[in-house]
Design a protein around this motif. Structure first.
Motif, PDB file in Angstrom:
ATOM      1  N   ASP A   9      -9.039  11.837  -4.926  1.00  0.00           N
ATOM      2  CA  ASP A   9      -9.559  10.714  -5.956  1.00  0.00           C
ATOM      3  C   ASP A   9      -9.338   9.758  -4.675  1.00  0.00           C
ATOM      4  O   ASP A   9      -8.853   9.790  -4.571  1.00  0.00           O
ATOM      5  CB  ASP A   9      -9.459  10.410  -7.322  1.00  0.00           C
ATOM      6  CG  ASP A   9      -7.895  10.028  -7.545  1.00  0.00           C
ATOM      7  OD1 ASP A   9      -7.165   9.677  -6.499  1.00  0.00           O
ATOM      8  OD2 ASP A   9      -7.847   9.632  -8.442  1.00  0.00           O
ATOM      9  N   VAL A  10     -10.378   8.420  -5.262  1.00  0.00           N
ATOM     10  CA  VAL A  10     -10.540   7.023  -4.389  1.00  0.00           C
ATOM     11  C   VAL A  10      -9.766   5.925  -5.308  1.00  0.00           C
ATOM     12  O   VAL A  10     -10.463   5.870  -6.436  1.00  0.00           O
ATOM     13  CB  VAL A  10     -11.554   7.291  -4.102  1.00  0.00           C
ATOM     14  CG1 VAL A  10     -11.687   4.964  -3.345  1.00  0.00           C
ATOM     15  CG2 VAL A  10     -11.982   7.812  -2.692  1.00  0.00           C
ATOM     16  N   ASP A  11      -8.704   5.371  -5.440  1.00  0.00           N
ATOM     17  CA  ASP A  11      -8.590   4.378  -6.033  1.00  0.00           C
ATOM     18  C   ASP A  11      -8.730   3.352  -6.391  1.00  0.00           C
ATOM     19  O   ASP A  11      -9.177   2.626  -5.077  1.00  0.00           O
ATOM     20  CB  ASP A  11      -6.645   4.397  -6.717  1.00  0.00           C
ATOM     21  CG  ASP A  11      -6.488   5.846  -6.691  1.00  0.00           C
ATOM     22  OD1 ASP A  11      -6.470   6.083  -8.713  1.00  0.00           O
ATOM     23  OD2 ASP A  11      -5.628   7.183  -6.336  1.00  0.00           O
ATOM     24  N   VAL A  12      -9.540   2.109  -6.943  1.00  0.00           N
ATOM     25  CA  VAL A  12     -10.363   1.205  -6.895  1.00  0.00           C
ATOM     26  C   VAL A  12      -9.257   0.188  -8.097  1.00  0.00           C
ATOM     27  O   VAL A  12      -9.205   0.600  -9.077  1.00  0.00           O
ATOM     28  CB  VAL A  12     -11.466   1.313  -7.160  1.00  0.00           C
ATOM     29  CG1 VAL A  12     -12.069  -0.344  -6.617  1.00  0.00           C
ATOM     30  CG2 VAL A  12     -12.442   2.221  -5.920  1.00  0.00           C
ATOM     31  N   ASN A  82      -1.949  -9.909  -1.996  1.00  0.00           N
ATOM     32  CA  ASN A  82      -1.522  -9.100  -1.219  1.00  0.00           C
ATOM     33  C   ASN A  82      -2.217  -8.455  -0.410  1.00  0.00           C
ATOM     34  O   ASN A  82      -1.768  -6.984  -0.453  1.00  0.00           O
ATOM     35  CB  ASN A  82       0.399  -8.748  -1.771  1.00  0.00           C
ATOM     36  CG  ASN A  82       1.219 -10.390  -2.092  1.00  0.00           C
ATOM     37  OD1 ASN A  82       1.748 -10.602  -0.896  1.00  0.00           O
ATOM     38  ND2 ASN A  82       1.138 -11.107  -3.274  1.00  0.00           N
ATOM     39  N   THR A  83      -3.410  -8.403  -0.044  1.00  0.00           N
ATOM     40  CA  THR A  83      -3.963  -7.686   0.567  1.00  0.00           C
ATOM     41  C   THR A  83      -4.114  -7.667   2.204  1.00  0.00           C
ATOM     42  O   THR A  83      -3.719  -8.534   2.112  1.00  0.00           O
ATOM     43  CB  THR A  83      -5.066  -7.351  -0.148  1.00  0.00           C
ATOM     44  OG1 THR A  83      -5.784  -8.708  -0.199  1.00  0.00           O
ATOM     45  CG2 THR A  83      -5.170  -6.557  -1.827  1.00  0.00           C
ATOM     46  N   GLU A  84      -4.678  -7.103   2.581  1.00  0.00           N
ATOM     47  CA  GLU A  84      -4.833  -7.088   4.276  1.00  0.00           C
ATOM     48  C   GLU A  84      -6.560  -5.572   4.477  1.00  0.00           C
ATOM     49  O   GLU A  84      -6.432  -5.592   3.458  1.00  0.00           O
ATOM     50  CB  GLU A  84      -4.161  -6.698   5.006  1.00  0.00           C
ATOM     51  CG  GLU A  84      -3.135  -4.940   4.793  1.00  0.00           C
ATOM     52  CD  GLU A  84      -2.732  -4.504   5.606  1.00  0.00           C
ATOM     53  OE1 GLU A  84      -2.230  -3.631   6.253  1.00  0.00           O
ATOM     54  OE2 GLU A  84      -1.752  -6.033   5.378  1.00  0.00           O
ATOM     55  N   LYS A  92     -15.604  -3.514   6.577  1.00  0.00           N
ATOM     56  CA  LYS A  92     -13.801  -3.704   6.142  1.00  0.00           C
ATOM     57  C   LYS A  92     -13.756  -3.734   4.663  1.00  0.00           C
ATOM     58  O   LYS A  92     -14.481  -3.746   4.218  1.00  0.00           O
ATOM     59  CB  LYS A  92     -14.450  -5.353   6.129  1.00  0.00           C
ATOM     60  CG  LYS A  92     -14.860  -5.683   8.029  1.00  0.00           C
ATOM     61  CD  LYS A  92     -14.523  -6.621   8.497  1.00  0.00           C
ATOM     62  CE  LYS A  92     -14.923  -7.361   9.900  1.00  0.00           C
ATOM     63  NZ  LYS A  92     -13.489  -6.943  10.793  1.00  0.00           N
ATOM     64  N   VAL A  93     -12.554  -2.924   4.869  1.00  0.00           N
ATOM     65  CA  VAL A  93     -12.221  -2.811   3.310  1.00  0.00           C
ATOM     66  C   VAL A  93     -10.886  -3.315   3.234  1.00  0.00           C
ATOM     67  O   VAL A  93      -9.559  -3.539   3.886  1.00  0.00           O
ATOM     68  CB  VAL A  93     -11.694  -1.032   3.168  1.00  0.00           C
ATOM     69  CG1 VAL A  93     -11.292  -0.709   0.714  1.00  0.00           C
ATOM     70  CG2 VAL A  93     -13.092  -0.247   3.259  1.00  0.00           C
ATOM     71  N   ARG A  94     -10.389  -3.868   1.513  1.00  0.00           N
ATOM     72  CA  ARG A  94      -9.471  -4.602   1.191  1.00  0.00           C
ATOM     73  C   ARG A  94      -8.111  -3.956   0.724  1.00  0.00           C
ATOM     74  O   ARG A  94      -8.695  -2.605  -0.184  1.00  0.00           O
ATOM     75  CB  ARG A  94      -9.947  -5.854   0.503  1.00  0.00           C
ATOM     76  CG  ARG A  94      -8.687  -6.819   0.255  1.00  0.00           C
ATOM     77  CD  ARG A  94      -8.941  -8.008  -0.531  1.00  0.00           C
ATOM     78  NE  ARG A  94      -9.931  -9.136   0.412  1.00  0.00           N
ATOM     79  CZ  ARG A  94      -9.592  -9.660   1.189  1.00  0.00           C
ATOM     80  NH1 ARG A  94      -7.930  -9.948   1.068  1.00  0.00           N
ATOM     81  NH2 ARG A  94     -10.409 -10.563   1.684  1.00  0.00           N
TER      82      ARG A  94
END
Length: 282
Positions: A9-12, A82-84, A92-94
């Motif tokens: 899965d993809v966690d968002v 605290n993301t990049e 562009k994905v945070r």
């Protein structure tokens, strides 16, 4: 941040006040929410899982994360700070910073730290933390998100021996997640912790779960009369095989529900690449 593995899965993670907006946008693109077991007393809901007939994975939309006890809105703000940015497939994905990623993955693994795969993941994360000197940043994030109690078995082994940290007691929800290992244990916990006026109904729903409970585990489950009978039979067989472990769990949960019992809750301790359990499970 992980050893090579297949993701299902993809966690968002979304700010709680934007949850419905996010879900509506996914619904408009053909995504549908998976059925969920309505009996979630022991484990309050923390995410919404969606599936799509033309995609080979699910999307798990989190509005909070188990083990993080700070109010959801404040917790999200601390995490977002605290993301990049990651360039992925032309977009562009945070994504979480290294320190935040370590904390999230450690909390996830600590839910089932008795499993070999989770122990291996904790060992890998500990190595990354030490080699890249992320311990202080992870501790700071754990404090900001209220995950010191849940993360203690992982964090304590990474800090200097003279580190002055006030470790809070784990919440009831986190304790439930850590001890619920045997089949049917979630239902047992819900029965013990339910108010007296709700115990009979909780017992009934545990013995005869709703259709959504089966579909939450397998959206393609056979819901015909014969299919439901076979699933009930398999469910009871799993429960009976785990009866000895379940009875110990039941006694332990009952003890922790006594007055002031939360002061004596003990957690397994992860140190030097090993998980050290207390003398007893509970």
């Amino acid at each position: 941040m992980r050893l090579p593995k297949t993701s299902y899965d993809v966690d968002v993670f979304v700010a709680p006040h934007n949850l419905e907006k996010m879900l509506q946008g996914l619904r408009e693109r053909g995504w549908r929410e998976r059925p969920v077991d309505p009996e979630n007393r022991a484990f309050p809901k923390h995410s919404v899982t969606l599936h799509h007939p033309e995609w080979p994975c699910c999307i798990d939309v989190h509005f909070r994360f188990p083990g993080m006890e700070t109010p959801a809105v404040e917790c999200f703000d601390s995490m977002y700070a605290n993301t990049e940015t990651l360039d992925l497939a032309g977009q562009k994905v945070r994504v979480p910073s290294k320190a935040l990623g370590i904390l999230i993955l450690a909390l996830h693994a600590l839910r089932s730290a008795q499993l070999p795969a989770c122990r291996q993941e904790l060992e890998f994360l500990a190595q990354v933390t030490r080699c890249q000197s992320h311990a202080s940043a992870v501790l700071e994030l754990a404090t900001a998100t209220g995950s010191l109690a849940a993360g203690r078995p992982f964090l304590e082994a990474l800090l200097p021996k003279d580190a002055a940290v006030e470790w809070p007691q784990p919440s009831r929800e986190w304790h439930n997640r850590v001890v619920a290992r045997a089949p049917g244990s979630a239902q047992l916990i819900a029965i013990v912790q339910a108010p007296w006026q709700d115990k009979l109904w909780t017992l009934w729903r545990g013995a005869f779960p709703s259709q959504e409970a089966f579909l939450s585990a397998n959206i393609y489950a056979d819901m015909s009369l014969r299919g439901r009978f076979l699933q009930h039979r398999a469910r009871w067989a799993r429960f009976l095989r785990s009866a000895p472990r379940s009875s110990r769990l039941l006694c332990g949960i009952a003890r922790t529900e006594r007055p002031k019992a939360s002061q004596g809750v003990r957690q397994p301790r992860f140190t030097c690449g090993k998980l050290l359990s207390p003398a007893r499970d509970l």
